[in-house]
Design a protein around this motif. Structure first.
Motif, PDB file in Angstrom:
ATOM      1  N   UNK A 114     -14.933 -14.767  16.970  1.00 30.83           N
ATOM      2  CA  UNK A 114     -14.848 -15.659  15.828  1.00 30.83           C
ATOM      3  C   UNK A 114     -15.620 -15.204  14.607  1.00 30.83           C
ATOM      4  N   UNK A 115     -16.354 -16.135  14.006  1.00 29.97           N
ATOM      5  CA  UNK A 115     -17.066 -15.843  12.761  1.00 29.97           C
ATOM      6  C   UNK A 115     -18.215 -14.863  12.973  1.00 29.97           C
ATOM      7  N   UNK A 116     -18.786 -14.836  14.171  1.00 30.86           N
ATOM      8  CA  UNK A 116     -19.846 -13.858  14.460  1.00 30.86           C
ATOM      9  C   UNK A 116     -19.261 -12.448  14.432  1.00 30.86           C
ATOM     10  N   UNK A 120     -20.125  -9.393  11.776  1.00 29.35           N
ATOM     11  CA  UNK A 120     -20.473  -8.058  12.260  1.00 29.35           C
ATOM     12  C   UNK A 120     -19.604  -6.992  11.583  1.00 29.35           C
ATOM     13  N   UNK A 121     -18.280  -7.206  11.570  1.00 24.92           N
ATOM     14  CA  UNK A 121     -17.376  -6.242  10.934  1.00 24.92           C
ATOM     15  C   UNK A 121     -17.615  -6.164   9.431  1.00 24.92           C
ATOM     16  N   UNK A 131     -15.655  -1.799   1.538  1.00 24.45           N
ATOM     17  CA  UNK A 131     -15.268  -3.146   1.112  1.00 24.45           C
ATOM     18  C   UNK A 131     -15.833  -4.206   2.026  1.00 24.45           C
ATOM     19  N   UNK A 132     -15.070  -5.271   2.148  1.00 21.70           N
ATOM     20  CA  UNK A 132     -15.502  -6.431   2.913  1.00 21.70           C
ATOM     21  C   UNK A 132     -14.473  -6.726   4.009  1.00 21.70           C
ATOM     22  N   UNK A 133     -14.922  -7.412   5.048  1.00 22.80           N
ATOM     23  CA  UNK A 133     -13.986  -7.896   6.063  1.00 22.80           C
ATOM     24  C   UNK A 133     -14.004  -9.415   6.006  1.00 22.80           C
ATOM     25  N   UNK A 134     -12.854  -9.986   5.793  1.00 21.87           N
ATOM     26  CA  UNK A 134     -12.694 -11.438   5.723  1.00 21.87           C
ATOM     27  C   UNK A 134     -11.476 -11.807   6.563  1.00 21.87           C
ATOM     28  N   UNK A 135     -11.649 -12.699   7.533  1.00 27.56           N
ATOM     29  CA  UNK A 135     -10.528 -12.988   8.432  1.00 27.56           C
ATOM     30  C   UNK A 135      -9.336 -13.583   7.705  1.00 27.56           C
ATOM     31  N   UNK A 136      -9.561 -14.300   6.603  1.00 22.38           N
ATOM     32  CA  UNK A 136      -8.434 -14.869   5.857  1.00 22.38           C
ATOM     33  C   UNK A 136      -7.563 -13.763   5.264  1.00 22.38           C
TER      34      UNK A 136
END
Length: 162
Positions: A114-116, A120-121, A131-136
């Motif tokens: 999940x969000x943890x 981490x990623x 860049x960034x990792x965002x699940x959305x």
């Protein structure tokens, strides 16, 4: 028969709030064969038949450090989100097909844990300056880029901001 079905759907959409996104305003990335399903309804079908959605089945929504018979799976979480969102949307006379498509696809880009896992990623991505990792945003990549699904821009856009 098809003409009658389309008339019923048009009538149903005429009952929506002026703030609702109508199916006629759906923006597709590429053309598709016309069928009787409105565009956002087709999005729902594409999402629930996608590999990303079927992977929800074995993903746990919550980890607990105690024995708990009520630990849930992500697929149940997504279904509950969909139910709640459609109930609110119905009360506000919004497009329930669009709402359901957004709800069903909103977590397909989630990492394990999940969000943890997402945090981490994201830390790794920033450390490596990629860049960034965002699940959305990952949800959009999964549906559009990796699986190549022709999902409406309205469904994809809401999956980047939920």
């Amino acid at each position: 028969m098809i003409k009658q079905i389309k008339e019923i759907m048009k009538h149903n959409e005429s009952q929506l709030s002026k703030y609702a996104c109508k199916s006629e305003n759906a923006i597709k990335l590429s053309e598709e064969p016309i069928d009787i399903r409105p565009p956002f309804f087709r999005d729902i079908d594409k999402i629930i038949h996608s590999q990303s959605y079927t992977r929800y089945i074995d993903k746990t929504q919550v980890f607990a450090f105690v024995e708990n018979d009520h630990i849930t799976h992500r697929v149940l979480h997504v279904q509950l989100v969909s139910k709640i969102a459609r109930t609110i949307g119905r009360a506000l006379r919004l497009n329930e097909d669009l709402i359901e498509a957004i709800a069903l696809g909103h977590d397909v880009g989630h990492t394990p844990f999940g969000h943890a896992g997402e945090k981490y990623l994201n830390n790794i991505a920033q450390k490596e300056k990629i860049g960034y990792f965002c699940h959305n945003a990952q949800s959009v990549k999964m549906l559009k880029d990796i699986e190549g699904l022709n999902i409406t821009l309205q469904t994809l856009d809401r999956n980047t901001s939920t």
